[in-house]
Design a protein around this motif. Structure first.
Motif, mmCIF file in Angstrom:
data_model
loop_
_atom_site.group_PDB
_atom_site.id
_atom_site.type_symbol
_atom_site.label_atom_id
_atom_site.label_comp_id
_atom_site.label_asym_id
_atom_site.label_seq_id
_atom_site.Cartn_x
_atom_site.Cartn_y
_atom_site.Cartn_z
ATOM 1 N N LYS A 280 0.832 -1.212 0.000
ATOM 2 C CA LYS A 280 0.000 0.000 0.000
ATOM 3 C C LYS A 280 0.862 1.256 0.000
ATOM 4 N N MET A 281 1.923 1.239 0.794
ATOM 5 C CA MET A 281 2.774 2.419 0.895
ATOM 6 C C MET A 281 3.440 2.738 -0.441
ATOM 7 N N GLN A 282 3.761 1.714 -1.240
ATOM 8 C CA GLN A 282 4.450 1.914 -2.519
ATOM 9 C C GLN A 282 3.480 2.003 -3.701
ATOM 10 N N ASN A 283 2.174 2.068 -3.392
ATOM 11 C CA ASN A 283 1.142 2.192 -4.453
ATOM 12 C C ASN A 283 1.258 1.080 -5.506
ATOM 13 N N ILE A 284 1.397 -0.141 -5.044
ATOM 14 C CA ILE A 284 1.547 -1.290 -5.932
ATOM 15 C C ILE A 284 0.206 -2.014 -6.054
ATOM 16 N N ARG A 285 -0.169 -2.307 -7.291
ATOM 17 C CA ARG A 285 -1.393 -3.064 -7.552
ATOM 18 C C ARG A 285 -1.048 -4.546 -7.627
ATOM 19 N N VAL A 286 -1.835 -5.366 -6.949
ATOM 20 C CA VAL A 286 -1.607 -6.808 -6.933
ATOM 21 C C VAL A 286 -2.674 -7.487 -7.791
ATOM 22 N N GLU A 287 -2.226 -8.290 -8.735
ATOM 23 C CA GLU A 287 -3.144 -9.057 -9.589
ATOM 24 C C GLU A 287 -2.835 -10.538 -9.414
ATOM 25 N N THR A 288 -3.875 -11.328 -9.180
ATOM 26 C CA THR A 288 -3.683 -12.777 -9.029
ATOM 27 C C THR A 288 -4.548 -13.515 -10.043
ATOM 28 N N GLU A 289 -3.980 -14.568 -10.577
ATOM 29 C CA GLU A 289 -4.696 -15.437 -11.512
ATOM 30 C C GLU A 289 -4.393 -16.880 -11.104
ATOM 31 N N ILE A 290 -5.245 -17.408 -10.248
ATOM 32 C CA ILE A 290 -4.993 -18.716 -9.638
ATOM 33 C C ILE A 290 -6.098 -19.679 -10.040
ATOM 34 N N SER A 291 -5.719 -20.789 -10.629
ATOM 35 C CA SER A 291 -6.693 -21.799 -11.047
ATOM 36 C C SER A 291 -7.328 -22.443 -9.814
ATOM 37 N N ARG A 326 2.142 -9.347 -10.147
ATOM 38 C CA ARG A 326 1.214 -10.365 -10.644
ATOM 39 C C ARG A 326 1.643 -11.742 -10.144
ATOM 40 N N VAL A 327 0.663 -12.516 -9.713
ATOM 41 C CA VAL A 327 0.912 -13.889 -9.282
ATOM 42 C C VAL A 327 -0.041 -14.795 -10.044
ATOM 43 N N ALA A 328 0.528 -15.742 -10.791
ATOM 44 C CA ALA A 328 -0.285 -16.716 -11.526
ATOM 45 C C ALA A 328 0.099 -18.109 -11.045
ATOM 46 N N GLU A 333 -0.155 -30.904 -17.064
ATOM 47 C CA GLU A 333 0.689 -32.059 -17.370
ATOM 48 C C GLU A 333 1.560 -32.462 -16.171
ATOM 49 N N ASP A 334 0.926 -32.710 -15.036
ATOM 50 C CA ASP A 334 1.611 -33.179 -13.825
ATOM 51 C C ASP A 334 2.677 -32.210 -13.330
ATOM 52 N N THR A 335 2.517 -30.934 -13.662
ATOM 53 C CA THR A 335 3.462 -29.905 -13.203
ATOM 54 C C THR A 335 2.690 -28.719 -12.655
ATOM 55 N N LEU A 336 3.126 -28.248 -11.512
ATOM 56 C CA LEU A 336 2.530 -27.058 -10.909
ATOM 57 C C LEU A 336 3.370 -25.852 -11.306
ATOM 58 N N HIS A 337 2.723 -24.873 -11.934
ATOM 59 C CA HIS A 337 3.419 -23.677 -12.422
ATOM 60 C C HIS A 337 3.066 -22.478 -11.543
ATOM 61 N N ILE A 338 4.082 -21.737 -11.145
ATOM 62 C CA ILE A 338 3.890 -20.507 -10.367
ATOM 63 C C ILE A 338 4.693 -19.407 -11.058
ATOM 64 N N LYS A 339 4.028 -18.312 -11.404
ATOM 65 C CA LYS A 339 4.703 -17.182 -12.036
ATOM 66 C C LYS A 339 4.495 -15.938 -11.186
ATOM 67 N N ILE A 340 5.597 -15.310 -10.803
ATOM 68 C CA ILE A 340 5.551 -14.067 -10.025
ATOM 69 C C ILE A 340 6.239 -12.991 -10.856
ATOM 70 N N SER A 341 5.481 -11.941 -11.196
ATOM 71 C CA SER A 341 5.973 -10.907 -12.112
ATOM 72 C C SER A 341 5.890 -9.542 -11.470
ATOM 73 N N ASP A 342 6.787 -8.681 -11.883
ATOM 74 C CA ASP A 342 6.717 -7.277 -11.478
ATOM 75 C C ASP A 342 6.941 -6.399 -12.702
ATOM 76 N N THR A 343 6.672 -5.130 -12.550
ATOM 77 C CA THR A 343 6.855 -4.167 -13.638
ATOM 78 C C THR A 343 7.998 -3.209 -13.330
#
Length: 406
Positions: A280-291, A326-328, A333-343
């Motif tokens: 909040k202090m850094q004015n960061i927007r959090v987006e999540t896309e979780i199956s 962003r967190v996805a 295919e028997d693999t768990l994928h986690i993607k953490i992105s920033d701008t």
């Protein structure tokens, strides 16, 4: 000898002769009857029309090879009809009938698209010879056109194959580069492990002595206002060095832990909640896309939190004022994928192969052990981690864990 048809292949694969259709357009019925009789005797299929309009209507319904078209007709003259035929039916060739044999008319007709012209009254054999010649030219030109189209189609296919080959080569090269990078990282981590184990042991012994002497010194100078704060500072710095050694050992090898079913969605939510004030202090927007079907992982929850915390700390450091985190998370295919992105500013190319090295950091303060710990933990669970986007417009860490059915 006049050939009145062309070969086509039937459904059963055999070749048969299909008569070519010829349309005769003339406002004189005598010409229509005479021409039709001559052509039918040579086994052509003949259609007739008494005006240019009627002839165009027939062309719209029938596949016609050749039109014998009168130059002088009422309402729609032959020249107008010729231009429409060549524009609307390019596969249909035209021979003009004309009673005027001037050179100017001949040039005008050929420019408008006529294949030939015949003067009235005409000789029957001459008419048949002209028709034979134009139909032969038509077959050759249409065949050549088909060959050109086939050649262009093949060239397009070859170009598509080349592009696909280049894409696959680039894809395999990227995979090979990633594999080589992982091998190098593993070798660095192994070498670092041997070095850090000895260093930690040798450093901790004098640290313990320094801490003991500082505590003794503290009791001796407690009455002196100018000196009593220094022993506390010494003890704090000793504790800080000891904490670095703990991290060093964490990056070196997997500690003994008790595995349990870990809900990774809850883990990432907990991490985001911990960093919520800073976000909040850094004015960061959090987006999540979780199956919704994310499987649980057999792991140590503290280690999984370390992975998420270290990556998110780096992302927040790269976005001091504003940005998007962003967190996805998805399973495939028997693999768990986690993607953490920033701008943020991203990772420069020259640093890409060093980010998982122990003690490598671009921060003014920091040990450079965070991503080394992340790599050790991910590898410890049979997973992989790599950077997908790294330069100019942010960073994306892609973590993959194998999913083992419980």
């Amino acid at each position: 000898m006049l050939t009145a048809g062309f070969s086509i292949r039937s459904v059963d694969g055999s070749l048969s002769e299909a008569p070519e259709k010829i349309l005769v357009v003339d406002d004189e019925r005598v010409i229509l009857q005479l021409t039709s009789m001559i052509l039918r005797n040579r086994e052509f299929e003949v259609l007739t029309a008494e005006s240019g309009e009627e002839g165009l209507e027939l062309l719209a319904r029938e596949e016609i090879s050749l039109v014998l078209l009168d130059y002088m007709m009422p309402v729609m003259d032959g020249m107008t009809a010729l231009k429409q035929i060549r524009e609307q039916h390019p596969r249909t060739y035209v021979i003009m009938f004309t009673g005027k044999g001037s050179e100017e008319i001949a040039v005008e007709l050929m420019k408008a698209g006529a294949s030939d012209y015949i003067l009235k009254p005409f000789n029957n054999q001459d008419l048949l010879d002209r028709i034979e010649n134009v139909l032969r030219i038509r077959r050759i030109e249409l065949h050549n056109k088909e060959l050109r189209e086939e050649r262009e189609r093949l060239l397009r296919e070859i170009e598509e194959w080349n592009q696909e080959l280049e894409r696959r080569v680039a894809e395999k090269s990227a995979e090979l580069e990633k594999a080589q990078m992982e091998i190098i990282q593993a070798e660095k981590l192994a070498a670092f492990g041997h070095l850090s184990a000895g260093m930690a042991h040798e450093i901790r012994n004098p640290l313990n002595s320094i801490s003991l002497f500082a505590q003794i010194l503290k009791s001796s100078v407690s009455q002196c206002a100018d000196l009593k704060e220094y022993p506390d500072k010494i003890i704090r710095e000793v504790d800080r060095i000891d904490a670095i050694l703990v991290k060093l050992l964490d990056a070196r090898k997997k500690p003994h832990v008790t595995l349990q079913r870990v809900n990774l969605v809850r883990q990432i939510e907990n991490c985001l909640e911990i960093f919520e004030p800073q976000i909040k202090m850094q004015n960061i927007r959090v987006e999540t896309e979780i199956s919704p079907d994310i499987p649980e992982l057999d792991a140590d929850p503290h280690e999984i939190s370390q992975v998420f915390n270290n990556i998110i700390v780096n992302s927040l450091h790269e976005m001091p004022e504003r940005g998007t985190l962003r967190v996805a998370m998805y399973s495939a295919e028997d693999t768990l994928h986690i993607k953490i992105s920033d701008t943020g500013g991203g990772i420069p190319d020259e640093n890409l192969y060093c980010i998982f090295d122990p003690f490598f950091t671009t921060k003014e303060r920091g040990t450079g052990l965070g991503l080394s710990v992340v790599l050790r933990i991910v590898k410890g669970y049979g997973g992989r981690i790599n950077v997908e986007k790294h330069n100019g417009d942010g960073t994306t860490f892609h973590i993959q864990f194998p999913v083992i059915a419980s």
